[in-house]
Design an enzyme around this catalytic site. Structure first.
Site, PDB file in Angstrom:
ATOM      1  N   HIS A  12      -8.186   1.409  -4.494  1.00 32.52           N
ATOM      2  CA  HIS A  12      -9.145   1.142  -3.411  1.00 32.52           C
ATOM      3  C   HIS A  12      -9.818   2.475  -3.080  1.00 32.52           C
ATOM      4  O   HIS A  12      -9.225   3.327  -2.420  1.00 32.52           O
ATOM      5  CB  HIS A  12      -8.360   0.556  -2.220  1.00 32.52           C
ATOM      6  CG  HIS A  12      -9.153   0.390  -0.971  1.00 32.52           C
ATOM      7  ND1 HIS A  12      -8.571   0.186   0.267  1.00 32.52           N
ATOM      8  CD2 HIS A  12     -10.501   0.381  -0.755  1.00 32.52           C
ATOM      9  CE1 HIS A  12      -9.515   0.064   1.185  1.00 32.52           C
ATOM     10  NE2 HIS A  12     -10.685   0.192   0.604  1.00 32.52           N
ATOM     11  N   ASP A  57      -4.543   3.669  -2.184  1.00 30.33           N
ATOM     12  CA  ASP A  57      -5.623   4.026  -1.256  1.00 30.33           C
ATOM     13  C   ASP A  57      -6.101   5.451  -1.499  1.00 30.33           C
ATOM     14  O   ASP A  57      -5.429   6.410  -1.140  1.00 30.33           O
ATOM     15  CB  ASP A  57      -5.121   3.888   0.188  1.00 30.33           C
ATOM     16  CG  ASP A  57      -4.977   2.446   0.604  1.00 30.33           C
ATOM     17  OD1 ASP A  57      -5.960   1.701   0.486  1.00 30.33           O
ATOM     18  OD2 ASP A  57      -3.874   2.066   1.042  1.00 30.33           O
ATOM     19  N   HIS A  82      -1.141  -1.204  -4.389  1.00 31.76           N
ATOM     20  CA  HIS A  82      -2.435  -0.916  -3.766  1.00 31.76           C
ATOM     21  C   HIS A  82      -2.515   0.585  -3.508  1.00 31.76           C
ATOM     22  O   HIS A  82      -1.705   1.152  -2.765  1.00 31.76           O
ATOM     23  CB  HIS A  82      -2.562  -1.724  -2.476  1.00 31.76           C
ATOM     24  CG  HIS A  82      -3.873  -1.567  -1.790  1.00 31.76           C
ATOM     25  ND1 HIS A  82      -5.001  -2.268  -2.165  1.00 31.76           N
ATOM     26  CD2 HIS A  82      -4.259  -0.780  -0.762  1.00 31.76           C
ATOM     27  CE1 HIS A  82      -6.004  -1.920  -1.388  1.00 31.76           C
ATOM     28  NE2 HIS A  82      -5.583  -1.003  -0.529  1.00 31.76           N
ATOM     29  N   MET A 109     -11.713  -5.725   4.569  1.00 33.98           N
ATOM     30  CA  MET A 109     -10.878  -4.871   5.412  1.00 33.98           C
ATOM     31  C   MET A 109     -10.641  -5.572   6.752  1.00 33.98           C
ATOM     32  O   MET A 109     -11.580  -6.053   7.388  1.00 33.98           O
ATOM     33  CB  MET A 109     -11.567  -3.521   5.668  1.00 33.98           C
ATOM     34  CG  MET A 109     -11.741  -2.639   4.444  1.00 33.98           C
ATOM     35  SD  MET A 109     -10.219  -2.317   3.538  1.00 33.98           S
ATOM     36  CE  MET A 109      -9.217  -1.497   4.790  1.00 33.98           C
ATOM     37  N   ASP A 157      -6.874  -6.449   3.642  1.00 39.47           N
ATOM     38  CA  ASP A 157      -6.181  -5.159   3.755  1.00 39.47           C
ATOM     39  C   ASP A 157      -6.277  -4.619   5.180  1.00 39.47           C
ATOM     40  O   ASP A 157      -7.377  -4.353   5.667  1.00 39.47           O
ATOM     41  CB  ASP A 157      -6.873  -4.192   2.764  1.00 39.47           C
ATOM     42  CG  ASP A 157      -6.281  -2.800   2.750  1.00 39.47           C
ATOM     43  OD1 ASP A 157      -5.208  -2.587   3.332  1.00 39.47           O
ATOM     44  OD2 ASP A 157      -6.908  -1.917   2.114  1.00 39.47           O
ATOM     45  N   GLY A 158      -5.103  -4.441   5.778  1.00 36.62           N
ATOM     46  CA  GLY A 158      -5.045  -3.766   7.063  1.00 36.62           C
ATOM     47  C   GLY A 158      -4.322  -4.549   8.140  1.00 36.62           C
ATOM     48  O   GLY A 158      -4.745  -5.645   8.508  1.00 36.62           O
ATOM     49  N   GLY A 166       1.117  -2.272   3.990  1.00 37.52           N
ATOM     50  CA  GLY A 166       1.651  -0.920   3.861  1.00 37.52           C
ATOM     51  C   GLY A 166       2.820  -0.707   4.790  1.00 37.52           C
ATOM     52  O   GLY A 166       3.987  -0.783   4.392  1.00 37.52           O
ATOM     53  N   SER A 167       2.522  -0.511   6.074  1.00 37.65           N
ATOM     54  CA  SER A 167       3.592  -0.214   7.030  1.00 37.65           C
ATOM     55  C   SER A 167       4.613  -1.356   7.108  1.00 37.65           C
ATOM     56  O   SER A 167       5.816  -1.107   7.228  1.00 37.65           O
ATOM     57  CB  SER A 167       3.004   0.098   8.407  1.00 37.65           C
ATOM     58  OG  SER A 167       1.999  -0.822   8.742  1.00 37.65           O
ATOM     59  N   SER A 189       0.854  -1.192   0.000  1.00 38.83           N
ATOM     60  CA  SER A 189       0.000   0.000   0.000  1.00 38.83           C
ATOM     61  C   SER A 189       0.887   1.238   0.000  1.00 38.83           C
ATOM     62  O   SER A 189       1.644   1.480   0.946  1.00 38.83           O
ATOM     63  CB  SER A 189      -0.890   0.010   1.242  1.00 38.83           C
ATOM     64  OG  SER A 189      -1.359   1.323   1.448  1.00 38.83           O
ATOM     65  N   MET A 195     -11.926   4.849  -1.185  1.00 38.08           N
ATOM     66  CA  MET A 195     -12.601   5.121   0.098  1.00 38.08           C
ATOM     67  C   MET A 195     -13.189   6.517  -0.018  1.00 38.08           C
ATOM     68  O   MET A 195     -12.704   7.486   0.583  1.00 38.08           O
ATOM     69  CB  MET A 195     -11.586   5.004   1.242  1.00 38.08           C
ATOM     70  CG  MET A 195     -11.175   3.564   1.516  1.00 38.08           C
ATOM     71  SD  MET A 195      -9.655   3.439   2.458  1.00 38.08           S
ATOM     72  CE  MET A 195      -8.472   3.502   1.110  1.00 38.08           C
ATOM     73  N   GLY A 230      -8.918   4.176   6.694  1.00 40.13           N
ATOM     74  CA  GLY A 230      -8.580   5.571   6.971  1.00 40.13           C
ATOM     75  C   GLY A 230      -7.090   5.793   7.173  1.00 40.13           C
ATOM     76  O   GLY A 230      -6.560   6.805   6.735  1.00 40.13           O
ATOM     77  N   MET A 237      -8.561   8.373  -0.636  1.00 35.50           N
ATOM     78  CA  MET A 237      -9.371   8.799   0.522  1.00 35.50           C
ATOM     79  C   MET A 237      -9.809  10.239   0.350  1.00 35.50           C
ATOM     80  O   MET A 237      -9.009  11.095  -0.044  1.00 35.50           O
ATOM     81  CB  MET A 237      -8.534   8.694   1.794  1.00 35.50           C
ATOM     82  CG  MET A 237      -8.003   7.309   2.052  1.00 35.50           C
ATOM     83  SD  MET A 237      -6.930   7.314   3.479  1.00 35.50           S
ATOM     84  CE  MET A 237      -6.678   5.565   3.686  1.00 35.50           C
TER      85      MET A 237
END
Ligand code: DX5
Ligand code: ZN
Length: 218
Positions: free
Chosen positions: A67, A36, A34, A139, A177-178, A199-200, A9, A69, A144, A38
């Site tokens: 994705h 994101d 990916h 998710m 995801d997440g 992501g992280s 991500s 959002m 967010g 937002m």
């Protein structure tokens, strides 16, 4: 067995050097980028829109997975398709009874489509649209922000979605995801997911090829 795809991500990348980050992550073995999107309304954060995706596109030949959002996603899907997204996913919570029509509209633009549900939305809410989808996205955090903790209650939902996909007899990807890391990725795959967003976990590791390989192989 469906192919495992690792999807970093970009939200956790350094946005000041994002082209370089996307290129390096692709060269390190990522299958999917990916992205994101937002809007500060559907979620309490603002990231980027179609212009960003268009300008990032030349840096990678990986699958661009947008994705969304955002509220009223149907107003923007043509712009994300034009920007070079290969697949666009939209939230059940943002579309409700317009979900099926929105998925069809995405496909009519020549782009793959997917439905997304939040951790507290049951899999049954997207049961009727599975056959329209190229991918389902579950998710495992409330959307967010990157860097949140994986919600383990999502694991039985992954199993349920995997069963429903199998019943269709179609090649439909199952993305999660997440909060995915080396500790929980094995459980996520065992439950039936084949597209792994991270992501992280990916961007905190200087050796991107190593972490992508680990997430693929664990
Ligand atoms: C959350 C986003 C995720 C997030 C993943 O709203 O949809 O894609 O960036 O980041 P990690 O892997 O850090 O949870
Ligand atoms: Zn995401």
């Amino acid at each position: 067995m469906k192919k495992i795809k690792i999807a970093p991500s970009i939200l956790s990348a350094d946005f000041a050097r994002v082209g370089e980050e996307i290129k390096a992550t692709t060269e390190a073995g990522a299958d999917v980028m990916h992205l994101d999107v937002m809007d500060g309304s559907f979620v309490k954060n603002i990231s980027f829109g179609p212009k960003f995706i268009k300008e990032a596109r030349p840096y990678s030949n990986a699958i661009f997975d947008a994705h969304l959002m955002i509220v009223n996603p149907w107003n923007y899907i043509d712009r994300f398709a034009d920007a070079g997204a290969d697949i666009i996913t939209v939230h059940y919570e943002a579309c409700k009874d317009r979900l099926k029509d929105t998925l069809k509209a995405i496909k009519s633009l020549g782009v793959k489509c997917g439905a997304v549900i939040n951790p507290d939305t049951p899999v049954s809410s997207i049961k009727d649209v599975i056959e329209e989808c190229d991918m389902l996205l579950l998710m495992s955090v409330f959307p967010g922000f990157g860097g949140q903790k994986f919600i383990p209650e999502v694991l039985p939902k992954i199993e349920e979605a995997a069963r429903l996909i199998e019943q269709t007899g179609k090649e439909i990807d199952l993305e999660v995801d997440g909060g995915i890391n080396k500790e929980n990725v094995g459980l996520v795959k065992k439950a039936g997911a084949n597209v792994i967003v991270a992501g992280s976990t990916v961007f905190a590791e200087p050796d991107r090829a190593k972490i992508i390989r680990e997430l693929r192989e664990i």
